[in-house]
Design a protein around this motif. Structure first.
Motif, PDB file in Angstrom:
ATOM      1  N   GLU A 149      -0.587   9.512  -8.270  1.00 58.37           N
ATOM      2  CA  GLU A 149      -1.443   9.020  -9.362  1.00 58.37           C
ATOM      3  C   GLU A 149      -0.601   8.310 -10.426  1.00 58.37           C
ATOM      4  OE1 GLU A 149      -1.646  12.000  -8.056  1.00 58.37           O
ATOM      5  OE2 GLU A 149      -3.741  12.433  -7.562  1.00 58.37           O
ATOM      6  N   VAL A 150       0.591   8.839 -10.674  1.00 57.41           N
ATOM      7  CA  VAL A 150       1.446   8.254 -11.727  1.00 57.41           C
ATOM      8  C   VAL A 150       1.993   6.893 -11.306  1.00 57.41           C
ATOM      9  CG1 VAL A 150       3.629   8.527 -12.973  1.00 57.41           C
ATOM     10  CG2 VAL A 150       2.056  10.451 -12.801  1.00 57.41           C
ATOM     11  N   TRP A 151       2.655   6.841 -10.156  1.00 57.01           N
ATOM     12  CA  TRP A 151       3.264   5.548  -9.790  1.00 57.01           C
ATOM     13  C   TRP A 151       2.219   4.479  -9.474  1.00 57.01           C
ATOM     14  CZ3 TRP A 151       1.981   3.546  -5.146  1.00 57.01           C
ATOM     15  CH2 TRP A 151       1.741   4.396  -4.075  1.00 57.01           C
ATOM     16  N   SER A 152       1.083   4.921  -8.918  1.00 57.75           N
ATOM     17  CA  SER A 152       0.100   3.910  -8.502  1.00 57.75           C
ATOM     18  C   SER A 152      -0.673   3.327  -9.688  1.00 57.75           C
ATOM     19  CB  SER A 152      -0.866   4.473  -7.459  1.00 57.75           C
ATOM     20  OG  SER A 152      -1.570   5.567  -7.982  1.00 57.75           O
ATOM     21  N   GLN A 153      -0.669   4.037 -10.806  1.00 57.64           N
ATOM     22  CA  GLN A 153      -1.345   3.474 -11.989  1.00 57.64           C
ATOM     23  C   GLN A 153      -0.618   2.193 -12.440  1.00 57.64           C
ATOM     24  OE1 GLN A 153      -4.337   4.510 -13.594  1.00 57.64           O
ATOM     25  NE2 GLN A 153      -4.022   2.432 -14.391  1.00 57.64           N
ATOM     26  N   GLY A 154       0.712   2.253 -12.439  1.00 61.92           N
ATOM     27  CA  GLY A 154       1.501   1.069 -12.804  1.00 61.92           C
ATOM     28  C   GLY A 154       1.274  -0.063 -11.820  1.00 61.92           C
ATOM     29  N   GLN A 155       1.220   0.286 -10.543  1.00 60.84           N
ATOM     30  CA  GLN A 155       0.983  -0.730  -9.511  1.00 60.84           C
ATOM     31  C   GLN A 155      -0.406  -1.353  -9.688  1.00 60.84           C
ATOM     32  OE1 GLN A 155      -0.073   0.331  -5.511  1.00 60.84           O
ATOM     33  NE2 GLN A 155       1.575  -0.892  -4.637  1.00 60.84           N
ATOM     34  N   VAL A 173       0.830  -1.208   0.000  1.00 58.48           N
ATOM     35  CA  VAL A 173       0.000   0.000   0.000  1.00 58.48           C
ATOM     36  C   VAL A 173       0.872   1.269   0.000  1.00 58.48           C
ATOM     37  CG1 VAL A 173      -0.334   0.339   2.504  1.00 58.48           C
ATOM     38  CG2 VAL A 173      -2.186   0.912   0.920  1.00 58.48           C
ATOM     39  N   LEU A 174       2.116   1.094   0.409  1.00 60.47           N
ATOM     40  CA  LEU A 174       3.053   2.224   0.380  1.00 60.47           C
ATOM     41  C   LEU A 174       3.889   2.229  -0.911  1.00 60.47           C
ATOM     42  CD1 LEU A 174       4.200   2.216   4.137  1.00 60.47           C
ATOM     43  CD2 LEU A 174       2.481   3.663   3.055  1.00 60.47           C
ATOM     44  N   GLY A 175       3.472   1.451  -1.887  1.00 58.58           N
ATOM     45  CA  GLY A 175       4.049   1.600  -3.216  1.00 58.58           C
ATOM     46  C   GLY A 175       4.846   0.452  -3.787  1.00 58.58           C
ATOM     47  N   ARG A 176       5.120  -0.568  -3.009  1.00 55.07           N
ATOM     48  CA  ARG A 176       5.909  -1.690  -3.519  1.00 55.07           C
ATOM     49  C   ARG A 176       5.195  -2.338  -4.707  1.00 55.07           C
ATOM     50  NH1 ARG A 176       9.215  -5.544  -4.322  1.00 55.07           N
ATOM     51  NH2 ARG A 176       9.364  -7.361  -2.967  1.00 55.07           N
ATOM     52  N   THR A 177       5.996  -2.688  -5.738  1.00 60.71           N
ATOM     53  CA  THR A 177       5.382  -3.216  -6.957  1.00 60.71           C
ATOM     54  C   THR A 177       5.271  -4.737  -6.926  1.00 60.71           C
ATOM     55  OG1 THR A 177       7.562  -3.165  -7.934  1.00 60.71           O
ATOM     56  CG2 THR A 177       6.089  -1.372  -8.512  1.00 60.71           C
ATOM     57  N   HIS A 224      12.142  -1.509   0.450  1.00 59.02           N
ATOM     58  CA  HIS A 224      11.278  -0.501  -0.175  1.00 59.02           C
ATOM     59  C   HIS A 224      10.880   0.582   0.836  1.00 59.02           C
ATOM     60  CE1 HIS A 224       8.146   1.431  -2.480  1.00 59.02           C
ATOM     61  NE2 HIS A 224       7.349   1.276  -1.440  1.00 59.02           N
ATOM     62  N   ILE A 225      10.412   0.149   1.993  1.00 55.47           N
ATOM     63  CA  ILE A 225       9.983   1.129   3.008  1.00 55.47           C
ATOM     64  C   ILE A 225      11.170   1.983   3.444  1.00 55.47           C
ATOM     65  CG2 ILE A 225       9.058   1.401   5.355  1.00 55.47           C
ATOM     66  CD1 ILE A 225       7.369  -1.064   4.877  1.00 55.47           C
ATOM     67  N   TYR A 226      12.302   1.323   3.644  1.00 57.46           N
ATOM     68  CA  TYR A 226      13.507   2.053   4.064  1.00 57.46           C
ATOM     69  C   TYR A 226      13.901   3.100   3.019  1.00 57.46           C
ATOM     70  CZ  TYR A 226      18.356   3.008   5.222  1.00 57.46           C
ATOM     71  OH  TYR A 226      19.541   3.648   5.509  1.00 57.46           O
ATOM     72  N   GLU A 227      13.938   2.708   1.759  1.00 54.46           N
ATOM     73  CA  GLU A 227      14.376   3.633   0.704  1.00 54.46           C
ATOM     74  C   GLU A 227      13.425   4.819   0.553  1.00 54.46           C
ATOM     75  OE1 GLU A 227      17.138   3.882  -1.029  1.00 54.46           O
ATOM     76  OE2 GLU A 227      17.974   2.090  -0.099  1.00 54.46           O
ATOM     77  N   TYR A 228      12.144   4.548   0.638  1.00 54.81           N
ATOM     78  CA  TYR A 228      11.195   5.645   0.411  1.00 54.81           C
ATOM     79  C   TYR A 228      11.101   6.583   1.615  1.00 54.81           C
ATOM     80  CZ  TYR A 228       7.237   8.298  -1.216  1.00 54.81           C
ATOM     81  OH  TYR A 228       6.426   9.347  -1.620  1.00 54.81           O
ATOM     82  N   PHE A 229      11.178   6.013   2.818  1.00 58.16           N
ATOM     83  CA  PHE A 229      10.930   6.825   4.018  1.00 58.16           C
ATOM     84  C   PHE A 229      12.184   7.118   4.829  1.00 58.16           C
ATOM     85  CE2 PHE A 229       6.753   4.904   3.183  1.00 58.16           C
ATOM     86  CZ  PHE A 229       5.934   6.012   3.253  1.00 58.16           C
ATOM     87  N   MET A 260       9.005   7.132  -7.339  1.00 62.97           N
ATOM     88  CA  MET A 260       7.822   7.505  -6.555  1.00 62.97           C
ATOM     89  C   MET A 260       7.949   8.914  -5.996  1.00 62.97           C
ATOM     90  SD  MET A 260       6.904   4.037  -4.427  1.00 62.97           S
ATOM     91  CE  MET A 260       5.723   4.902  -3.388  1.00 62.97           C
ATOM     92  N   LYS A 261       9.173   9.237  -5.545  1.00 63.19           N
ATOM     93  CA  LYS A 261       9.371  10.567  -4.951  1.00 63.19           C
ATOM     94  C   LYS A 261       9.254  11.668  -6.008  1.00 63.19           C
ATOM     95  CE  LYS A 261      12.491   8.849  -1.376  1.00 63.19           C
ATOM     96  NZ  LYS A 261      13.899   8.717  -0.956  1.00 63.19           N
TER      97      LYS A 261
END
Lengths: 207, 90
Positions: free
Chosen positions: B45-51, A47-51, A175-180, B39-40
């Motif tokens: 909206e952009v990154w989450s579309q791919g997800q 939910v925090l962005g990991r693909t 992932h969490i570490y890198e982003y936050f 992401m940063k």
């Protein structure tokens, strides 16, 4: 995505996917029944962005009595969810004391919610220190990021690269570490890493 | 046509396999860093579309699989086994 460390709140404008929808619908039912919870493990990273996707979502809740359990069980059933373990409430309640029971949308075993009772200090910590994640009109309670990272590292293994080279838990933590990393509480992270004996993995994570 | 090969004739370079794993690991870590930076630099909206595309397509595949399985009695039995294995964490 913004993280207000002081308030313990993350704000996201992400586009909601199928897995998010499943979690949101499930949590709405818990909220309606005033059941407190915290989401932990893989879905927090996702939910925090990991693909990556996941077939299950881990949810911790404090112990509740049988009447409360019946209320939530029936409420889930009324909202198109089924318990994969058993349709008999008493059995589900008894099994829930031994291991996680799973709920999915009727006829769709994946994704499913691993409904776990809080049984140890680490889980209590995740619950007590949970943070808020706002996205759209939705609010989810998730594990504190520092604990999430340390816990993920602690469940991997002994710390050589052979073990982590294809480990999703390591990558979730990374992932969490890198982003936050600019927002993480370093003292608290260090404390959790020491507490969970994840020092070796921590060296790998920072590379 | 594949020729039958005696396993004893194959010399496996385990050092090379280990090197491959290390390279693969580095690549994956590189991508995680790249993705976090992406992401940063981009809106949610952009990154989450791919997800969303990735996750939704996987669940669509799973739904199709379960739908196909549930068409036959044998498939339904197998689905029950899948459920049971998941539940008991065997």
């Amino acid at each position: 995505m913004e993280y207000d460390v002081q308030k313990g709140e993350i704000y996201s404008n992400k586009i909601v996917n199928e897995l998010d929808n499943f979690v949101i619908d499930f949590i709405k039912i818990l909220d309606k029944n005033e059941i407190k919870y915290v989401i932990v493990s893989g879905y927090v990273s996702i939910v925090l962005g990991r693909t990556r996707a996941s077939e299950d979502v881990d949810l911790l809740i404090p112990k509740i009595n049988f009447d409360e359990f019946c209320k939530i069980f029936n409420s889930l059933k009324d909202n198109n969810f089924e318990c994969l373990n058993t349709y008999i409430i008493k059995e589900a309640f008894e099994e829930w004391h031994d291991y996680a029971i799973r709920f999915s949308r009727i006829g769709r075993p994946t994704p499913n919610m691993e409904f776990k009772m809080i049984t140890n200090k680490i889980q209590e910590e995740a619950f007590e220190k949970k943070i808020k994640l706002f996205f759209g009109d939705n609010l989810l309670y998730i594990s504190p990021l520092e604990l999430q990272i340390a816990y993920k590292l602690s469940i991997i293994g002994k710390g050589d690269f052979e073990e982590i080279s294809s480990d999703k838990d390591f990558e979730d933590a990374k992932h969490i570490y890198e982003y936050f990393k600019d927002k993480l509480n370093k003292e608290r992270l260090s404390y959790y890493i020491h507490l969970l004996k994840a020092e070796e993995m921590w060296k790998w994570l920072k590379m | 046509m594949v020729k039958n090969v005696n396993p004893k004739e194959i010399k496996v370079d385990f050092g090379e396999i280990k090197n491959d794993k290390m390279r693969n690991f580095r690549d994956r870590i590189w991508f995680i860093k790249y993705w976090a930076e992406f992401m940063k630099k981009n809106s949610d909206e952009v990154w989450s579309q791919g997800q969303k595309d990735l996750i939704d397509s996987q669940f669509k595949k799973a739904d199709e699989f379960f739908e196909e399985m549930s068409k036959s009695e044998e498939g339904r039995e197998k689905l029950d086994i899948i459920k049971y294995r998941k539940i008991k964490n065997i």
